[in-house]
Design a protein around this motif. Sequence first.
Motif, short mmCIF file in Angstrom:
data_model
loop_
_atom_site.label_atom_id
_atom_site.label_comp_id
_atom_site.label_asym_id
_atom_site.label_seq_id
_atom_site.Cartn_x
_atom_site.Cartn_y
_atom_site.Cartn_z
N GLN A 173 0.84 -1.20 0.00
CA GLN A 173 0.00 0.00 0.00
C GLN A 173 0.87 1.24 0.00
O GLN A 173 1.97 1.24 0.56
CB GLN A 173 -0.91 0.01 1.23
CG GLN A 173 -1.95 -1.11 1.19
CD GLN A 173 -2.90 -1.06 2.37
OE1 GLN A 173 -2.49 -0.65 3.45
NE2 GLN A 173 -4.14 -1.47 2.16
N GLY A 174 0.38 2.28 -0.63
CA GLY A 174 1.10 3.54 -0.67
C GLY A 174 1.02 4.14 -2.06
O GLY A 174 0.31 3.63 -2.94
N THR A 175 1.75 5.23 -2.27
CA THR A 175 1.76 5.91 -3.57
C THR A 175 3.20 6.04 -4.04
O THR A 175 4.14 5.90 -3.25
CB THR A 175 1.14 7.31 -3.49
OG1 THR A 175 1.85 8.06 -2.50
CG2 THR A 175 -0.33 7.22 -3.09
N GLY A 176 3.34 6.33 -5.31
CA GLY A 176 4.67 6.56 -5.87
C GLY A 176 5.38 5.29 -6.28
O GLY A 176 6.61 5.28 -6.39
N PHE A 177 4.63 4.25 -6.50
CA PHE A 177 5.26 3.01 -6.96
C PHE A 177 4.21 2.15 -7.64
O PHE A 177 3.01 2.36 -7.48
CB PHE A 177 5.90 2.25 -5.80
CG PHE A 177 4.92 1.71 -4.81
CD1 PHE A 177 4.39 0.44 -4.95
CD2 PHE A 177 4.50 2.48 -3.73
CE1 PHE A 177 3.47 -0.06 -4.05
CE2 PHE A 177 3.59 2.00 -2.82
CZ PHE A 177 3.06 0.73 -2.98
N LYS A 178 4.71 1.19 -8.40
CA LYS A 178 3.85 0.16 -8.98
C LYS A 178 4.36 -1.18 -8.48
O LYS A 178 5.58 -1.40 -8.44
CB LYS A 178 3.90 0.20 -10.50
CG LYS A 178 3.14 1.35 -11.10
CD LYS A 178 3.00 1.20 -12.60
CE LYS A 178 4.34 1.36 -13.28
NZ LYS A 178 4.22 1.35 -14.75
N ALA A 179 3.40 -2.03 -8.07
CA ALA A 179 3.80 -3.33 -7.54
C ALA A 179 3.10 -4.43 -8.32
O ALA A 179 1.93 -4.30 -8.68
CB ALA A 179 3.46 -3.44 -6.07
N THR A 180 3.84 -5.47 -8.59
CA THR A 180 3.28 -6.64 -9.24
C THR A 180 3.69 -7.88 -8.45
O THR A 180 4.88 -8.08 -8.25
CB THR A 180 3.79 -6.77 -10.68
OG1 THR A 180 3.52 -5.55 -11.36
CG2 THR A 180 3.12 -7.92 -11.39
N ASN A 200 7.38 -7.40 -7.45
CA ASN A 200 8.21 -6.58 -8.35
C ASN A 200 7.78 -5.13 -8.14
O ASN A 200 6.68 -4.75 -8.51
CB ASN A 200 7.99 -6.98 -9.80
CG ASN A 200 8.53 -8.35 -10.08
OD1 ASN A 200 9.55 -8.75 -9.51
ND2 ASN A 200 7.84 -9.11 -10.91
N LEU A 201 8.66 -4.38 -7.57
CA LEU A 201 8.31 -3.02 -7.18
C LEU A 201 9.04 -2.03 -8.09
O LEU A 201 10.25 -2.11 -8.24
CB LEU A 201 8.74 -2.80 -5.73
CG LEU A 201 8.08 -1.65 -5.00
CD1 LEU A 201 6.65 -2.04 -4.65
CD2 LEU A 201 8.83 -1.36 -3.72
N THR A 202 8.30 -1.12 -8.68
CA THR A 202 8.91 -0.09 -9.54
C THR A 202 8.57 1.28 -8.96
O THR A 202 7.47 1.79 -9.15
CB THR A 202 8.36 -0.20 -10.97
OG1 THR A 202 8.47 -1.54 -11.41
CG2 THR A 202 9.13 0.71 -11.91
N PRO A 203 9.50 1.89 -8.25
CA PRO A 203 9.21 3.19 -7.66
C PRO A 203 9.32 4.31 -8.70
O PRO A 203 10.19 4.26 -9.58
CB PRO A 203 10.28 3.34 -6.57
CG PRO A 203 11.40 2.49 -7.04
CD PRO A 203 10.82 1.38 -7.84
N THR A 204 8.45 5.28 -8.59
CA THR A 204 8.54 6.47 -9.45
C THR A 204 8.99 7.68 -8.65
O THR A 204 9.27 8.73 -9.21
CB THR A 204 7.18 6.77 -10.10
OG1 THR A 204 6.20 6.88 -9.07
CG2 THR A 204 6.78 5.65 -11.04
N ALA A 205 9.06 7.52 -7.34
CA ALA A 205 9.52 8.60 -6.48
C ALA A 205 9.95 7.98 -5.15
O ALA A 205 9.61 6.83 -4.86
CB ALA A 205 8.42 9.63 -6.25
N GLU A 206 10.69 8.73 -4.39
CA GLU A 206 11.06 8.24 -3.05
C GLU A 206 9.80 8.23 -2.20
O GLU A 206 9.07 9.23 -2.13
CB GLU A 206 12.13 9.12 -2.44
CG GLU A 206 13.46 9.00 -3.17
CD GLU A 206 14.60 9.65 -2.40
OE1 GLU A 206 14.28 10.52 -1.56
OE2 GLU A 206 15.76 9.30 -2.65
#
Lengths: 377, 218
Positions: A173-180, A200-206
């Motif tokens: 849970q949270g914002t600034g990332f995509k998780a698969t 598989n976590l792809t962050p777009t921001a800290e």
Amino acid sequence: MKLFHLFLLSLVCIVAAIAAPASAGPADLTVTSSAIDPLVLMKGDTGTLSVEIKNNGAESVTIRSARLYGSGVVALSDSYPSVGDIGAGNSKTFTFTVRADAGEGTFYPMFVLDIQDGGNLRYPIPVQVEDTPLTASVIGKPDAFSEGRTADITVKVGNPRPNAVSGVQVIPQGTGFKATPTGAFVGALPADGSGTVVFNLTPTAETDVTFQVVWRNGINTHTADLALPIVFGEDKRQADPVVTNVEVVPEAGGYRIVGDVMNAGLEAARSVLITPGAPATPTDPYRVYVVGTLDPDDASPFEVTFRADANVTEVPIVVEYRDSDGNRYTTTTMVEVGGMAAPVKDSEGGIPVAGIIIAVLVAIGVVGAIYYSWRRT
Amino acid sequence: MNVGFLRVLLNPGRFFEERMQSEPSLKIPALIAFIIGLIGAVSAALTANMIIGLLPAEAQAFGPVMVAFTVVGAIIVGFLSWVIYSGVFYLLSMLFKGEGSFKRTLEVTGYGLLPQVFGGIIGAAFLYRVISSLTVPTATSPEQIAEVTESLTNLMMTDPLMQVAGLVGILFVVWSANIWIFGMKYARNLSTRDAALTVGIPVGLYIVYTLITLTGWL
């Protein structure tokens, strides 16, 4: 006449009293087992408590009511009114809905049977209450996160409770990332059991990613959170293409840079491309040099050709590559070309057609002259 | 001036056969060598002028002096190449028991240089075309001058037009060699085969060297 009726009634009663079977007493009733689901409650949990009794006597027993009471673990369901008879050797199960209202510990709600003929059976049922939640920990993550770079996060869920739990899920849970995947199902976990899930976590921001662990203790849903701060940094293992052994060769129509590119990182660099960057203008035949995959400690020669103005002193050599997840990276190495002679813009260094025509004509003339001279000899 | 010597281009056998009837004369061969030197001087001056462009403004005054030295040097080289060709042919012809004076060898070698006048003109034209397509930055130190000079040399050597010019030059050398074979045959009283070997060996080596240089193998 009235006296006669009264005599008959009394006689019937006496006969009935003498003819009625003898009733079993409380000493013949025993609690043979009790069970609670879930086995161990947490504070506030609701569970079901089952009590089984058996009539060990030779005669049936008439039970007026059955009830459960106590503090700490309280009964939510009503008592059993007018239970009725339990035949000799028969068993009966009473089920109550209970709730753990107090803190942790072992509580003894009292099971009470009221016997028709007087007396009652009182039996304390032990119920354990423990608040220990499931635990979650990150057992696998990259040394550093990078923007847009997919990383594998391994979360391990453990069950330190004394009883099994079911329906265990882990939800990032949270914002600034995509998780698969967006949530992983672990299922039932026995006591002291554990399960592992990978995201598989792809962050777009800290950001902070919260892995929420959801599980059920009986019919009660509980959650526990595991926070993972995502801070961008330099991956110590990532590919690191280094351009070395550079040689600038001015040539007609521009420059040619030859050199070596070496992967000084610990991971493979894939789809490695090398191009001259602005202010250089890439020219044929090597506008782009495709190196392909560079494994760690591997090196490959490269060659690029470009055109640049005479006043350009430095040209960037851009190395573009991807990691195994397809994320694109670039590194730039400045190469000095200043102090070299540079062609003017109208010189493209192509095939000199006029020169070749002249050469062919000369060749024909020379061959003709030589042939003629030998013919005349 | 007797321009009948131009016959040497197409009928060298008859030309040298006739020349053998008179005393050897080096006037026309020397004139040919001088013209070749002059054409080489033009090329050298073009190159020198480009190099002068590298120099800072205060050093530009030395430009004319440099060009003058270059021109004189090129003319000397023109004569030297004539003498060197003659010397090599003379020495090689000795292996085939050639007979005849060195002056006669000089004479026929000089006539044989005539095709290279045309080769020199075409080469100079090509060189001018290449040089005029270059922009030369100003250098401020001797190291930079050396670096840029090397770069210019690389640029010119890799220019396709210069490579074509090299091939054209080879063609004219082959034409000259054809004339020299007839010349040496009469000047040193050699058989056609020996004359061909006398001329073919050094010229062949020279052509191989030139081709290797042009293709960048060296």
